[in-house]
Design an enzyme around this catalytic site. Structure first.
Site: not given
Ligand code: NOJ
Length: 759
Positions: A292
C-alpha cells in the site's frame, strides 16, 4: 528449456537489448514462463529492482507524496528503473509516460498504470457496500466490466480493486469500500468483480488487471480507527479475514495489495506468514503483491524497521513485491543484495511475478494497447448510465414502511423534498470516485421531478448545509454544526405538503480512507431539522444517503418509512425515484448490521455465542444494561412493497456422510398485491466444534421473483465443503456432529432444522 535457450540466442544475436522492440519474437514464444525467464536473464540488478518500483504520477494524489521531484522521476523512467505508475490518467498522459520508457530505456519493459477504480471510472456506480446490498453478482460483474472498459479507454490498465476486507465496524470510514461483515458474501463479490475487471483474457484491450486488497486484516482496525492495530488470532484470521482473499486468488486475480495495519505485532507489509507462506505458498498464487502507499517505509513508524533500508529488507523477505511510492526499494534493494543481506533470488522471484502480469496483459506485444483513443470514441456512455441506474435501484434497501406510505401514491399532489442532501449532486458520487465529475449525479429532487412530471408539486427546501467549504479527497470535512437559518423555510414547505421526502445522511467525504468517525448518527444539524419537520408533518419518508451503517434509532422509532439509498453514483436520483414511486419494487438487503447505538460497534450477526448468551433475570450475561444487544436492522434485512411467507425448511435426510449432499427445500409465497424479488438466505450453525463457532454463518442465497400469490420452492444443496472451517488442527476441514440449517429472509428471522454429519 530448449525454446528458452533459443529465444535468448535470438534475442542477443539480433544485436539489441530492447525487448519491447522485439514483440514479434516474444509473441512467438508461447509459454509465459519461458518469456518471463528470458527477459529476467537479460536484466541487471538495477533493472530488476526498477521493476519493483512504483511512482505516483502528478495527476492525482491519493496519499502523502514522496520527496522525489518530477525531473528525477522522469530520469528514472528513462533509465528503466520504474516498473509501474499510479494516478497517471488519460491516453495522452499514459502514452507520454510509456514513451519515456520505450524510447529511452535499455530493455524497454512496458509500464503498468494503476489507479483506484473503485466503483466506476467516469460513469459512477453505487459504492461497493451499496452494490453488495443488491446481492446481485451479475450486477457486481457488470459494473466492473464497464469500469474496466472506461479505464482502459483512458490508458489505465490496472485497478486497485476490489477491496475485500471484511469490516464490521461502522466507525471505520472505509467500510463503504468493501462488501460488509460477511466472509461468504464478500467472497462472492470478490469473484464477480475480478471476472468483471479481468474478463476471460487479460490481454484484451477492454480488460484491466484487478487487485485483491488489503492483505490482510485492515477492515478489523481497533476502534474503527483507520490504519490502526488489528488484534486477531489465527482462528479469526483464517475463518473471517482470509476466505475472500483465497477466493480472489483462486479466481486468478492478477495482483494483491498488502495493508497498512499490523496484525498481532507484525505489520502486514512485513508479514512473511501471510504473504510468502499462505498466499504464495499454500495457495500457490503466482501474481505480484504491491505494497500500500508507502507501507514499506511506514514500518519505521510502526517501530518495526530502523530505517528505509531495514524496511526494504523486511518487506522483500516477507514477500512484498512492489513498493508503491515509498522509496524504500529503489534506495536500498541493490545495496542489500550487494551486501548479501538479501538473496538475489528473492528479487528475481518478485520481478518474475511482475513480468508475468505484464506478459499476460499483452504489454510486451503492444505497450500502448491501453492508450488507444479509438476505444473511447466507441464507448456508449448512455448505456453505461442505464446500467448504473439499474444497479443503483437494486442496491436500495427498504427498512420500514408503515401505512403503505411507499410507494408514493399517484393521488399525492404535493411532495416536499427536504434536506441538505436532497439536491446534492455530489455526495451520491461517493468517495473513491475515480474520474467521476464533481456534482454530476442526478439529485433526489431532480429524479423526483423527472418522475412525476408537471402533475405534482415538488417543493424543495434544503433546510441546512451538511458539509461546508472546500471538500476534497485528502482534506478533513467541515460539518455545519450551528447554522439553522434554513429551518423555517423547510418547515413551511413541509406544512404545505402531503408527504415529506427527507434526504439526510452523509457527505461523500464522511466515508472513505482516513474518514473514521466516533459518531455515526446524522451529523451536524440534521437530526434537529428532522425533528422540526416531524412536528408539522408526520408523513416522512427518510431517504438516507450514506456510505456506512448509521445510527438512526430515533427515525426508526418515529418515522413511518425509511430507505437506505447509500451513495448510488451517477444515476442516484433517478434510481431513488424509481423506488419511491414503485417503478421498481425494492429488493436490497443489508450487507452490514445497522446498530441501535454506536457503542455496539463492532457489530455483526455472525458473532460467537459466549458462555453467557442471555438472561432476562439478571445482568451477568453478555449484553448491555442500557440497550438490547442485537442490531436495530440486522444483516440480510430488507423489505419489499409486497410480503413473503416462508415455509419450514425440509431436509432430504437427517444425516449425511462426507461425500454426500443434502437438499434443503423450502417454499416462499408472495402474500402481497404486487410482484417482488426476494433474496432467500441459508445459514448454518456448527453446534459443537473443536473451536468455538459463530451462532450462524451465511452459506448460500438465491434471488427469486414472485408474482402476487405465487409460491416457489427454493432448493439449496448442502455439501461437506460448506461445513468446513479452520479447526483446532490448524486445517480447513469439517468435523462430524450436529448442525443447524437456518433459512429465511434475513439473519434474524429464520426457520430452523437440524442434521448431522457422520464420521
Ligand atoms: C492507499 C489506500 O489504502 C489504497 O487502497 C489505495 O489503493 C492506495 N492508497 C493508492 O491510492
Amino acid at each position: 528449456m530448449k525454446k528458452y535457450i533459443l529465444f535468448i540466442i535470438v534475442l542477443f544475436s539480433s544485436g539489441f537489448l530492447a525487448i519491447g522492440q522485439n514483440s514479434e519474437i516474444l509473441s512467438s514464444v508461447k509459454n509465459v514462463e519461458t518469456k518471463v525467464d528470458s527477459v529476467l536473464a537479460l536484466m541487471t540488478l538495477e533493472e530488476k529492482v526498477g521493476q519493483l518500483v512504483q511512482y505516483n504520477g502528478s495527476w492525482d494524489l491519493t496519499g502523502p507524496a514522496s520527496n522525489l521531484d518530477a525531473k528525477q522521476k522522469e530520469e528514472n523512467l528513462k533509465n528503466g528503473l520504474v516498473g509501474s505508475m499510479l494516478n497517471v490518467l488519460s491516453v495522452e498522459a499514459t502514452t507520454e509516460a510509456q514513451k519515456l520508457v520505450m524510447e529511452n530505456s535499455r530493455l524497454k519493459i512496458p509500464l503498468l498504470f494503476g489507479y483506484d477504480v473503485i466503483h466506476g471510472y467516469t460513469t459512477i456506480f453505487p459504492v461497493p457496500l451499496a452494490e453488495t446490498a443488491s446481492w446481485d453478482m451479475e450486477a457486481a460483474e457488470e459494473s466492473a466490466r464497464i469500469a474496466a472498459l472506461e479505464s482502459a479507454a483512458h490508458g489505465v490498465n490496472w485497478t486497485f480493486s476490489p477491496m475485500i476486507d471484511v469490516s464490521r465496524d461502522a466507525r471505520w470510514g472505509r467500510i463503504m469500500e468493501g462488501s460488509g461483515e460477511d466472509p461468504y458474501l464478500t467472497s462472492m463479490v470478490a469473484v464477480a468483480k475480478i471476472k468483471g475487471y479481468q474478463g476471460k483474457d487479460l490481454s484484451h484491450p477492454h480488460t484491466i488487471a484487478a487487485t485483491a486488497k488489503h492483505f490482510a486484516g485492515y477492515g478489523l482496525a481497533e476502534a474503527g480507527r483507520d490504519y490502526n492495530t488489528v488484534h486477531i488470532g489465527e482462528n479469526e484470521l483464517h475463518n473471517t479475514v482470509l476466505p475472500p482473499f483465497k477466493a480472489a486468488a483462486e479466481a486468478g486475480v492478477a495482483t494483491f495489495m498488502n495493508s497498512f495495519n499490523d496484525i498481532d505485532g507484525t505489520p502486514a507489509t512485513g508479514h512473511k506468514v501471510l504473504q510468502r507462506d499462505i498466499l504464495k505458498g499454500d495457495w500457490d498464487w503466482n501474481g505480484f503483491i504491491v505494497s500500500d502507499w508507502a507501507s514499506i517505509s511506514e514500518m519505521i513508524d510502526h517501530g518495526f524497521a530502523r530505517d528505509k533500508k531495514h524496511a526494504a529488507e523486511i518487506a522483500i523477505k516477507a514477500g512484498s513485491d512492489m513498493d508503491m511510492e515509498g522509496g524504500a526499494y529503489e534506495t536500498s534493494l541493490v545495496q542489500l543484495v550487494e551486501e548479501s543481506k538479501v538473496d538475489e533470488a528473492l528479487i528475481d522471484d518478485a520481478v518474475k511475478r511482475v513480468l508475468r502480469v505484464k506478459f499476460k496483459m499483452g504489454l510486451f506485444e503492444d505497450p500502448y494497447r491501453y492508450s488507444n483513443a479509438e476505444t473511447l470514441k466507441n464507448i456508449s456512455f448512455e448505456d453505461h448510465r442505464k446500467a448504473s441506474r439499474d444497479i443503483a435501484k437494486k442496491s436500495i434497501v427498504l427498512l420500514k414502511n408503515e401505512n403503505g406510505l411507499l410507494p408514493i401514491s399517484s393521488s399525492v399532489k404535493n411532495i416536499a423534498v427536504i434536506g441538505p442532501l436532497a439536491n446534492d449532486k455530489d455526495s451520491p458520487i461517493g468517495n473513491w470516485r475515480g474520474q467521476g465529475e464533481a456534482n454530476s449525479a442526478v439529485s433526489v429532487v431532480e429524479g423526483i421531478r423527472k418522475a412525476v412530471g408537471t402533475d405534482v408539486n415538488v417543493n424543495y427546501a434544503k433546510g441546512a448545509d451538511l458539509g461546508m467549504g472546500e471538500r476534497s479527497f485528502l482534506m478533513p470535512l467541515k460539518i455545519n454544526e450551528t447554522d439553522t437559518s434554513g429551518f423555517a423555510e423547510a418547515v413551511e414547505v413541509a406544512k404545505n405538503s402531503e408527504v415529506v421526502v427527507m434526504v439526510l445522511g452523509e457527505d461523500a467525504f464522511q466515508t472513505g480512507e482516513g474518514r473514521s468517525q466516533v459518531n455515526i448518527g446524522l451529523a451536524g444539524v440534521q437530526q434537529e431539522l428532522l425533528e422540526e419537520i416531524y412536528k408539522v408533518n408526520k408523513n416522512i419518508i427518510l431517504v438516507l444517503i450514506n456510505g456506512r451503517p448509521m445510527e438512526i434509532s430515533w427515525a426508526a422509532e418515529n418515522l413511518p418509512a425509511i430507505t437506505v439509498a447509500w451513495q448510488l453514483g451517477t444515476e442516484s436520483g433517478n434510481a431513488i425515484a424509481d423506488v419511491l414511486f414503485g417503478k421498481y419494487n425494492p429488493s436490497g438487503k443489508l450487507p452490514v448490521s445497522f446498530p441501535r447505538a454506536v457503542g455496539q460497534e463492532p457489530l455483526y450477526y455472525n458473532q460467537k455465542n459466549t458462555g453467557r448468551p442471555y438472561s432476562d433475570q439478571h445482568v451477568t450475561f453478555s449484553g448491555y444494561t442500557d440497550s438490547p444487544k442485537d442490531a436495530l436492522y440486522p444483516f440480510g434485512f430488507g423489505l419489499s412493497y409486497t410480503t413473503f411467507e416462508y415455509g419450514e425448511p425440509q431436509l432430504s435426510a437427517k444425516e449425511m456422510n462426507e461425500n454426500e449432499t443434502l437438499e434443503v427445500r423450502l417454499s416462499v409465497t408472495n402474500t402481497g398485491n404486487v410482484a417482488g424479488k426476494e433474496i432467500v438466505q441459508l445459514y448454518i450453525r456448527d453446534l459443537v466444534a473443536s473451536t468455538t463457532r459463530p451462532v450462524k454463518e451465511l452459506k448460500a442465497f438465491e434471488i427469486i421473483e414472485l408474482a402476487p400469490g405465487e409460491t416457489k420452492n427454493v432448493q439449496f444443496k448442502v455439501d461437506e465443503t460448506m461445513l468446513q472451517f479452520y479447526t483446532a488442527n490448524r486445517k480447513w476441514e469439517s468435523e462430524a456432529g450436529e448442525f443447524e440449517i437456518l433459512t429465511g429472509s434475513n439473519s434474524r428471522d429464520l426457520k430452523k432444522s437440524i442434521f448431522s454429519l457422520n464420521n
